[in-house]
Design a protein around this motif. Sequence first.
Motif, PDB file in Angstrom:
ATOM      1  N   SER A   9      56.102 -44.478  -1.906  1.00 22.00           N
ATOM      2  CA  SER A   9      56.252 -44.151  -3.317  1.00 22.00           C
ATOM      3  C   SER A   9      56.102 -45.449  -4.107  1.00 22.00           C
ATOM      4  N   LEU A  10      55.153 -45.491  -5.003  1.00 22.79           N
ATOM      5  CA  LEU A  10      54.833 -46.740  -5.697  1.00 22.79           C
ATOM      6  C   LEU A  10      55.975 -47.245  -6.577  1.00 22.79           C
ATOM      7  N   ASP A  11      56.813 -46.342  -7.066  1.00 22.39           N
ATOM      8  CA  ASP A  11      57.913 -46.786  -7.927  1.00 22.39           C
ATOM      9  C   ASP A  11      59.265 -46.789  -7.219  1.00 22.39           C
ATOM     10  N   HIS A  12      59.319 -46.316  -5.968  1.00 23.67           N
ATOM     11  CA  HIS A  12      60.586 -46.302  -5.224  1.00 23.67           C
ATOM     12  C   HIS A  12      60.572 -47.163  -3.968  1.00 23.67           C
ATOM     13  N   ASP A  13      59.430 -47.298  -3.325  1.00 26.56           N
ATOM     14  CA  ASP A  13      59.319 -48.048  -2.070  1.00 26.56           C
ATOM     15  C   ASP A  13      59.085 -49.526  -2.365  1.00 26.56           C
ATOM     16  N   PRO A  14      60.061 -50.404  -2.083  1.00 27.07           N
ATOM     17  CA  PRO A  14      59.888 -51.832  -2.401  1.00 27.07           C
ATOM     18  C   PRO A  14      58.785 -52.507  -1.591  1.00 27.07           C
ATOM     19  N   ASP A  15      58.382 -51.912  -0.463  1.00 25.84           N
ATOM     20  CA  ASP A  15      57.353 -52.530   0.366  1.00 25.84           C
ATOM     21  C   ASP A  15      55.951 -52.409  -0.222  1.00 25.84           C
ATOM     22  N   LEU A  16      55.811 -51.660  -1.320  1.00 30.34           N
ATOM     23  CA  LEU A  16      54.518 -51.576  -2.005  1.00 30.34           C
ATOM     24  C   LEU A  16      54.575 -52.175  -3.402  1.00 30.34           C
ATOM     25  N   GLN A  17      55.679 -52.819  -3.721  1.00 32.94           N
ATOM     26  CA  GLN A  17      55.869 -53.358  -5.072  1.00 32.94           C
ATOM     27  C   GLN A  17      55.673 -54.869  -5.063  1.00 32.94           C
ATOM     28  N   HIS A  18      54.402 -55.271  -5.131  1.00 36.74           N
ATOM     29  CA  HIS A  18      54.059 -56.687  -5.025  1.00 36.74           C
ATOM     30  C   HIS A  18      53.329 -57.225  -6.258  1.00 36.74           C
ATOM     31  N   ILE A  19      53.427 -56.523  -7.363  1.00 34.38           N
ATOM     32  CA  ILE A  19      52.889 -57.034  -8.623  1.00 34.38           C
ATOM     33  C   ILE A  19      53.655 -58.311  -8.967  1.00 34.38           C
ATOM     34  N   PRO A  20      53.011 -59.402  -9.344  1.00 32.18           N
ATOM     35  CA  PRO A  20      51.623 -59.524  -9.796  1.00 32.18           C
ATOM     36  C   PRO A  20      50.618 -59.952  -8.725  1.00 32.18           C
ATOM     37  N   VAL A  21      51.015 -60.014  -7.462  1.00 35.20           N
ATOM     38  CA  VAL A  21      50.123 -60.557  -6.431  1.00 35.20           C
ATOM     39  C   VAL A  21      49.205 -59.492  -5.847  1.00 35.20           C
ATOM     40  N   PHE A  22      49.767 -58.331  -5.492  1.00 29.50           N
ATOM     41  CA  PHE A  22      48.982 -57.265  -4.866  1.00 29.50           C
ATOM     42  C   PHE A  22      49.231 -55.935  -5.571  1.00 29.50           C
ATOM     43  N   ALA A  23      48.202 -55.081  -5.559  1.00 29.13           N
ATOM     44  CA  ALA A  23      48.327 -53.691  -6.011  1.00 29.13           C
ATOM     45  C   ALA A  23      47.451 -52.844  -5.096  1.00 29.13           C
ATOM     46  N   VAL A  24      48.060 -51.906  -4.394  1.00 22.71           N
ATOM     47  CA  VAL A  24      47.292 -51.093  -3.444  1.00 22.71           C
ATOM     48  C   VAL A  24      46.680 -49.870  -4.114  1.00 22.71           C
ATOM     49  N   SER A  25      47.012 -49.637  -5.369  1.00 24.59           N
ATOM     50  CA  SER A  25      46.487 -48.475  -6.087  1.00 24.59           C
ATOM     51  C   SER A  25      46.404 -48.779  -7.572  1.00 24.59           C
ATOM     52  N   ASP A  26      45.407 -48.154  -8.241  1.00 23.68           N
ATOM     53  CA  ASP A  26      45.283 -48.353  -9.682  1.00 23.68           C
ATOM     54  C   ASP A  26      46.423 -47.698 -10.452  1.00 23.68           C
ATOM     55  N   LYS A  27      47.222 -46.868  -9.772  1.00 22.49           N
ATOM     56  CA  LYS A  27      48.391 -46.290 -10.431  1.00 22.49           C
ATOM     57  C   LYS A  27      49.381 -47.376 -10.847  1.00 22.49           C
ATOM     58  N   LEU A  28      49.366 -48.489 -10.134  1.00 23.24           N
ATOM     59  CA  LEU A  28      50.261 -49.600 -10.472  1.00 23.24           C
ATOM     60  C   LEU A  28      49.825 -50.320 -11.741  1.00 23.24           C
ATOM     61  N   PHE A  29      48.621 -50.048 -12.220  1.00 29.87           N
ATOM     62  CA  PHE A  29      48.144 -50.682 -13.451  1.00 29.87           C
ATOM     63  C   PHE A  29      48.852 -50.120 -14.681  1.00 29.87           C
ATOM     64  N   LYS A  30      49.620 -49.046 -14.493  1.00 36.99           N
ATOM     65  CA  LYS A  30      50.333 -48.427 -15.611  1.00 36.99           C
ATOM     66  C   LYS A  30      51.702 -49.065 -15.843  1.00 36.99           C
ATOM     67  N   SER A  31      51.931 -50.210 -15.187  1.00 34.50           N
ATOM     68  CA  SER A  31      53.200 -50.937 -15.347  1.00 34.50           C
ATOM     69  C   SER A  31      54.401 -50.032 -15.053  1.00 34.50           C
ATOM     70  N   LEU A  32      54.428 -49.513 -13.834  1.00 30.59           N
ATOM     71  CA  LEU A  32      55.514 -48.634 -13.421  1.00 30.59           C
ATOM     72  C   LEU A  32      56.842 -49.395 -13.386  1.00 30.59           C
ATOM     73  N   THR A  33      57.915 -48.654 -13.450  1.00 32.77           N
ATOM     74  CA  THR A  33      59.248 -49.248 -13.333  1.00 32.77           C
ATOM     75  C   THR A  33      59.738 -49.091 -11.902  1.00 32.77           C
ATOM     76  N   SER A  34      60.140 -50.188 -11.295  1.00 33.74           N
ATOM     77  CA  SER A  34      60.658 -50.166  -9.934  1.00 33.74           C
ATOM     78  C   SER A  34      62.096 -49.661  -9.936  1.00 33.74           C
ATOM     79  N   VAL A  35      62.333 -48.569  -9.230  1.00 32.01           N
ATOM     80  CA  VAL A  35      63.686 -48.040  -9.109  1.00 32.01           C
ATOM     81  C   VAL A  35      64.526 -48.968  -8.235  1.00 32.01           C
ATOM     82  N   TYR A  36      63.881 -49.593  -7.254  1.00 32.39           N
ATOM     83  CA  TYR A  36      64.601 -50.484  -6.341  1.00 32.39           C
ATOM     84  C   TYR A  36      65.029 -51.768  -7.053  1.00 32.39           C
TER      85      TYR A  36
END
Length: 451
Positions: A208-235
């Motif tokens: 989950s892009l906004d819940h799973d911390p292992d995919l939350q690597h902005i500003p270095v990595f983004a595995v999906s263009d969905k992260l370009f919407k500046s999601l809020t990390s729940v973690y």
Amino acid sequence: MDERGMEKKYITTAELRQHNTPSDIWISIQGKVYDVTGWLKDHPGGDLPLLNLAGQDVTDAFVAYHPPVAWSFLDRFYVAHLSDYRVSEISREYRRLVAEFSQKGLFNRKGHGACTSLLVMVVLMSMIVYGVVYMESPVVHAVCAVLMAAAWCQSGFLGHDSGHYNVMIDGWPGLNRAMQILAGNCVTGISIGWWKRNHTVHHIACNSLDHDPDLQHIPVFAVSDKLFKSLTSVYYKRKMDFDNFARFFVSYQHWTYYPVMIFARFNLFAQSILLLISNNRVPDRWQEILGVAFFWVWFPLLVSCLPSWTERIAFVVISFSVTGTQHVQFTLNHFSTEVYVGPPKGNDWFEKQTMGTMNISCSPWMDWFHGGLQFQVEHHLFPRLPRCNLRAISPLVRELCKKHHLPYSSFSFFEANKRTIATLRKAAFQARDLTNPVVRNLVWEAANTHG
């Protein structure tokens, strides 16, 4: 009437969903509803799994993470039954597999992995200390740096295992805790408390892009263009801003991936320290702090024994670079698989775990290199299962996925790297071509000037 002689109370799934706030957490397990609000601060897996799954049926997640003895603790939280409780076919078959593995004793059959890893680590550390302190050859010192990386990798695998299940003698939980602190905090400098908090959420909210911390690597990595919407990390409880700075780095992430992996360990050091000094609940915080402090005493002291600053820097760079292969392994299992936005759902546990994970196919003699992570699909479905049993159950998992038309992704180490780079490259080019780009800074303009 229930088994306690009391009249049963019933609620609907819709009513259950209303109890999903930090001050009002209800969950359902096997059709029974439990109010676990008061358990939030004492939950061994931390507060975030309960918060992420609040107001839902969590049976599949519960059987995945809890041994049979945990069922005996549920009655104190009972409030009602679900009147419209239903079980999907895939969940029914998944629970049958869990029960079958339990009956066969697979969750308790740990082999000699922990003892072997400990022995290897002791031998490696002895060779490293002897080579650094008593040998003068720069080549020997370079070899010691490689051995240091090997020791860290094996320690990392052992710490990972001890965080999921008791790798030591049953009935001696203190030994497993000692192993966690030794393998995580003391040897690698990474807080096992931080890892368990992070990793449990990763399993619950896999990809989950906004819940799973292992995919939350902005500003270095983004595995999906969905992260370009500046999601809020729940973690992390913050907005992951996709600004000019992030756009620049993400645009070249398929080139920076391996260099970043070389020094990814520094991020784990920082995350560990930030948690230990935070106000978040950390069980046995003093043990965690002492363990991490011990690492920052022995490792700099060992490096200082080298004869020159050139060799000291080389030792750190080589050891971190080789250890980077483990960080690559961590990301290969998830970066190129399916992602989604939103909280995890308890009623599609099996589906989300299989869609968000990837196995690395390899021969049995290479299992030491991957430390059980090569069976990522099986590990996510049965996180309490010792790694020595993962290969044996993989045909059953593959067959179940095939029966229900779910992905069972398994690729060679080389192919998995190709797929990961392809995913990063796709997102990189999408970052360059957004329809409504953010204002570009001078670095961006300089790097993208043509003509």
